[in-house]
Design a protein around this motif. Structure first.
Motif, PDB file in Angstrom:
ATOM      1  N   HIS A  36      14.180 -21.036   2.161  1.00 13.42           N
ATOM      2  CA  HIS A  36      14.771 -21.895   3.185  1.00 13.42           C
ATOM      3  C   HIS A  36      16.277 -22.067   3.000  1.00 13.42           C
ATOM      4  O   HIS A  36      17.037 -22.012   3.978  1.00 13.42           O
ATOM      5  N   ARG A  37      16.705 -22.269   1.780  1.00  7.70           N
ATOM      6  CA  ARG A  37      18.147 -22.421   1.526  1.00  7.70           C
ATOM      7  C   ARG A  37      18.897 -21.133   1.864  1.00  7.70           C
ATOM      8  O   ARG A  37      19.962 -21.152   2.476  1.00  7.70           O
TER       9      ARG A  37
ATOM     10  N   VAL B  31       8.350 -16.570   2.433  1.00  7.77           N
ATOM     11  CA  VAL B  31       7.804 -17.286   1.278  1.00  7.77           C
ATOM     12  C   VAL B  31       6.640 -16.484   0.704  1.00  7.77           C
ATOM     13  O   VAL B  31       6.573 -16.248  -0.512  1.00  7.77           O
TER      14      VAL B  31
ATOM     15  N   LEU C 298      10.079 -17.606   8.188  1.00  2.82           N
ATOM     16  CA  LEU C 298      10.299 -18.239   6.889  1.00  2.82           C
ATOM     17  C   LEU C 298       9.018 -18.276   6.067  1.00  2.82           C
ATOM     18  O   LEU C 298       9.037 -17.997   4.860  1.00  2.82           O
ATOM     19  N   GLN C 299       7.897 -18.584   6.707  1.00  4.42           N
ATOM     20  CA  GLN C 299       6.628 -18.594   5.974  1.00  4.42           C
ATOM     21  C   GLN C 299       6.281 -17.190   5.478  1.00  4.42           C
ATOM     22  O   GLN C 299       5.823 -17.023   4.346  1.00  4.42           O
TER      23      GLN C 299
ATOM     24  N   TYR D 111      17.996 -18.654   3.974  1.00  5.76           N
ATOM     25  CA  TYR D 111      18.052 -18.382   5.412  1.00  5.76           C
ATOM     26  C   TYR D 111      18.856 -19.422   6.171  1.00  5.76           C
ATOM     27  O   TYR D 111      19.371 -19.121   7.256  1.00  5.76           O
ATOM     28  N   ASP D 112      19.027 -20.619   5.633  1.00  5.86           N
ATOM     29  CA  ASP D 112      19.985 -21.559   6.221  1.00  5.86           C
ATOM     30  C   ASP D 112      21.381 -20.936   6.208  1.00  5.86           C
ATOM     31  O   ASP D 112      22.128 -21.040   7.184  1.00  5.86           O
TER      32      ASP D 112
ATOM     33  N   SER E 245       9.773 -21.451  -1.852  1.00  5.70           N
ATOM     34  CA  SER E 245      10.068 -22.048  -0.550  1.00  5.70           C
ATOM     35  C   SER E 245      11.493 -22.596  -0.501  1.00  5.70           C
ATOM     36  O   SER E 245      12.210 -22.394   0.487  1.00  5.70           O
TER      37      SER E 245
ATOM     38  N   TRP F 126      11.590 -18.612  13.907  1.00  2.06           N
ATOM     39  CA  TRP F 126      12.061 -18.865  12.546  1.00  2.06           C
ATOM     40  C   TRP F 126      10.992 -19.469  11.639  1.00  2.06           C
ATOM     41  O   TRP F 126      10.854 -19.027  10.491  1.00  2.06           O
ATOM     42  N   PRO F 127      10.227 -20.465  12.077  1.00  3.30           N
ATOM     43  CA  PRO F 127       9.208 -21.012  11.163  1.00  3.30           C
ATOM     44  C   PRO F 127       8.228 -19.946  10.657  1.00  3.30           C
ATOM     45  O   PRO F 127       7.920 -19.903   9.466  1.00  3.30           O
TER      46      PRO F 127
END
Length: 131
Positions: free
Chosen positions: A18-19, A50, A46-47, A21-22, A14, A42-43
């Motif tokens: 997250h880092r 992961v 991102l999941q 895609y930031d 995770s 995006w949420p």
């Protein structure tokens, strides 16, 4: 300075996702493609990423699906894959060190190579989406 460790679990995956895609969301070359395609989702994306990397790196069957079809008709070329790999590798190197970290970079590189070949084929042959 914080000691880097290998990728061991969902928390590590995770953090990586997250880092990474930031960075993608702020990158001049990649952000327009990703933000246009993903929009306000995006949420969920991102999941999904992961779950994908948990499946690939940790053998935890969380991702079910086919990763290529959503990418098949993206307007991208070699420079996009090169930049994606630069950001991915830099993120791994910032956060982790070890066998799984090296495997993540290797697997990402192989996926990028394959996707680049397949997308170029679709572009040359003006093929429609697979799904």
């Amino acid at each position: 300075m914080q000691t880097r460790h290998d990728i061991h679990n969902e928390t590590d995956i995770s953090l990586l996702v997250h880092r990474f895609y930031d960075k993608v969301r702020e990158d001049a070359l990649l952000a327009p493609i990703f933000n246009e395609r993903i929009g306000s989702h995006w949420p969920a994306h991102l999941q999904k990423m992961v779950y994908f990397w948990q499946t690939v790196l940790l053998d935890e069957r969380k991702y079910f699906g086919s990763p290529f079809p959503p990418h098949a008709r993206l307007p991208i070329a070699h420079a996009h894959f090169e930049r994606w790999m630069q950001l991915f590798t830099a993120t791994i190197d910032e956060l982790f060190d070890g066998e799984k970290a090296a495997e993540a970079k290797w697997r990402a590189g192989k996926m990028a190579e394959l996707f680049e070949i397949k997308i170029a084929h679709h572009q040359r042959n003006n093929m429609q989406n697979l799904i």
